[in-house]
Motif scaffolding. Sequence first.
Motif, PDB file in Angstrom:
ATOM      1  N   ALA A  36      -6.692  -2.244   2.383  1.00 30.62           N
ATOM      2  CA  ALA A  36      -5.514  -2.151   1.493  1.00 30.62           C
ATOM      3  C   ALA A  36      -5.707  -3.023   0.254  1.00 30.62           C
ATOM      4  CB  ALA A  36      -4.254  -2.556   2.253  1.00 30.62           C
ATOM      5  N   MET A  37      -6.266  -4.231   0.459  1.00 33.88           N
ATOM      6  CA  MET A  37      -6.550  -5.104  -0.699  1.00 33.88           C
ATOM      7  C   MET A  37      -7.581  -4.460  -1.622  1.00 33.88           C
ATOM      8  SD  MET A  37      -6.762  -9.120   0.283  1.00 33.88           S
ATOM      9  CE  MET A  37      -6.362  -9.813  -1.318  1.00 33.88           C
ATOM     10  N   LEU A  92      -7.966  -1.300  -2.153  1.00 38.40           N
ATOM     11  CA  LEU A  92      -7.284  -0.285  -2.963  1.00 38.40           C
ATOM     12  C   LEU A  92      -6.475  -0.942  -4.084  1.00 38.40           C
ATOM     13  CD1 LEU A  92      -6.204   2.036  -0.035  1.00 38.40           C
ATOM     14  CD2 LEU A  92      -7.653   2.714  -1.948  1.00 38.40           C
ATOM     15  N   ARG A  93      -5.815  -2.054  -3.786  1.00 37.10           N
ATOM     16  CA  ARG A  93      -4.941  -2.685  -4.790  1.00 37.10           C
ATOM     17  C   ARG A  93      -5.736  -3.428  -5.865  1.00 37.10           C
ATOM     18  NH1 ARG A  93       0.220  -3.377  -4.136  1.00 37.10           N
ATOM     19  NH2 ARG A  93       0.042  -3.286  -1.874  1.00 37.10           N
ATOM     20  N   TYR A  94      -6.657  -4.299  -5.409  1.00 35.77           N
ATOM     21  CA  TYR A  94      -7.318  -5.199  -6.365  1.00 35.77           C
ATOM     22  C   TYR A  94      -8.694  -4.708  -6.806  1.00 35.77           C
ATOM     23  CZ  TYR A  94      -3.601  -8.418  -5.128  1.00 35.77           C
ATOM     24  OH  TYR A  94      -2.365  -8.984  -4.922  1.00 35.77           O
ATOM     25  N   GLU A 121      -5.330   1.176  -6.972  1.00 36.72           N
ATOM     26  CA  GLU A 121      -4.566   2.266  -6.345  1.00 36.72           C
ATOM     27  C   GLU A 121      -3.425   1.650  -5.524  1.00 36.72           C
ATOM     28  OE1 GLU A 121      -4.872   5.392  -6.835  1.00 36.72           O
ATOM     29  OE2 GLU A 121      -6.859   5.633  -7.731  1.00 36.72           O
ATOM     30  N   PRO A 122      -2.424   1.073  -6.203  1.00 36.75           N
ATOM     31  CA  PRO A 122      -1.402   0.312  -5.474  1.00 36.75           C
ATOM     32  C   PRO A 122      -0.573   1.154  -4.502  1.00 36.75           C
ATOM     33  CG  PRO A 122      -0.822   0.495  -7.811  1.00 36.75           C
ATOM     34  CD  PRO A 122      -2.222   1.014  -7.666  1.00 36.75           C
ATOM     35  N   SER A 167      -2.421   1.539  -1.325  1.00 34.56           N
ATOM     36  CA  SER A 167      -2.446   0.236  -0.663  1.00 34.56           C
ATOM     37  C   SER A 167      -1.112  -0.038   0.037  1.00 34.56           C
ATOM     38  CB  SER A 167      -2.729  -0.835  -1.725  1.00 34.56           C
ATOM     39  OG  SER A 167      -2.716  -2.104  -1.153  1.00 34.56           O
ATOM     40  N   ASP A 168      -0.025   0.228  -0.686  1.00 34.25           N
ATOM     41  CA  ASP A 168       1.319   0.061  -0.088  1.00 34.25           C
ATOM     42  C   ASP A 168       1.439   0.861   1.202  1.00 34.25           C
ATOM     43  OD1 ASP A 168       2.164  -1.518  -2.141  1.00 34.25           O
ATOM     44  OD2 ASP A 168       3.294   0.049  -3.191  1.00 34.25           O
ATOM     45  N   GLU A 224      -0.218  -0.803   4.078  1.00 38.27           N
ATOM     46  CA  GLU A 224       0.523  -1.999   4.515  1.00 38.27           C
ATOM     47  C   GLU A 224       1.791  -1.609   5.271  1.00 38.27           C
ATOM     48  OE1 GLU A 224      -1.270  -4.848   0.993  1.00 38.27           O
ATOM     49  OE2 GLU A 224       0.837  -4.286   0.897  1.00 38.27           O
TER      50      GLU A 224
END
Length: 361
Positions: free
Chosen positions: A305-306, A308-310, A314-315, A318-319, A322
């Motif tokens: 997930a991290m 994808l986000r960082y 792709e937030p 990632s959400d 989570e």
Amino acid sequence: MTKQYRITLLPGDGIGPEIMAVAVNVLEAVGQQFGLTFELTEALIGGAAIDATGGPLPDETLATCKASDAVLLAAIGGYKWDSLPNDIRPERGLLGLRAGLELFANLRPAQILPQLIDASSLKREVVDGVDIMVVRELTGGIYFGQPKGIFATESGEKRGVNTMVYSESEIDRIGRVAFETAQKRNKRLCSVDKANVLEVSQLWRDRMIQLSADYPDVELTHMYVDNAAMQLVRNPKQFDTIVTGNLFGDILSDAAAMLTGSIGMLPSASLGASGPGVFEPVHGSAPDIAGQDKANPLAQVLSAAMMLRYGLNEPEASDRIEQAVLKVLDQGYRTGDIWSEGCTAVGCKAMGDALLKALAA
Ligand code: NAD
């Protein structure tokens, strides 16, 4: 239109392959939902690489990582390689990877999940709602500064020396990562230093203040490291994003992580200026439970997930991951490390199945 990402997978040793398999299934499921295609290439690192090639980080692995958009790593090491000389131990593979990809920023989140609040050693009311990101400088400061060593003085007495040094450019690049990280969170950044005693910290503080002009949406504050250590256990909820140097970050990120009380839940990211970042759980290869389907895969899944986000920006995807993790915990599924009375005990694979169901719902 589908977006395509090249991901290098480094399952490594011990429980690594088991938890990586779960994370890959989760990634593929979420990819389908968000129109993302992952071109996955597996490569060797750590003990597995030593067995196959004689060294912990084959050139081919580093080249594959460099050519990808992000690297998802599980864990390395185990009893089998413990007696090898230092320079060919599995851990060298990690150091080589960090150096080879010039990863100077380490992101360590510490988030209290409501379902696991009793795993913390602190009181419920102190930790309830804690959601901190520690951004630690990883390749500079006192761990690398020159001169360093143990030297004989004229009197014959030995003197140990390390040097805490940061140049403006080193501070600026970690500062920018931290401001951008805060922008993706609650837009509050606390810079931790020892500017009342150390000149290197005065420069650190000056540069952070200068940089803040470029990030007017982020509120910058400063705290001395001794106070930060105290505040982390007294009132951790006051923090959103923390940025600090290598030594202070090493200590504070572990202290912040332990607020959560559960090592099988903690992801991390290491980022460079450009090029791929490395996303990995904080825990090791847990050789004591390897191959027994007992490992908690959630830190690995949260590392994806991290990523994808960082790493891939792709937030939403990632959400989604989570949320799926929260959902399976809500449903009461627990691996042995986080199990408590009244919950449903599951192994690594069954936790993976529960995640896929939660994603499909
Ligand atoms: P560890 O994190 O592997 O294990 C510590 C304890 O936590 C063990 O009892 C283990 O069973 C448990 N644990 C860890 N992760 C778990 C998970 N996902 N699910 C359930 N339980 C989990 O640390 P260690 O025992 O000090 O080290 C074991 C090996 O891992 C060593 O070879 C060490 O060098 C290596 N290591 C690697 C990394 C890395 O790859 N980044 C980090 C730390 C340690």
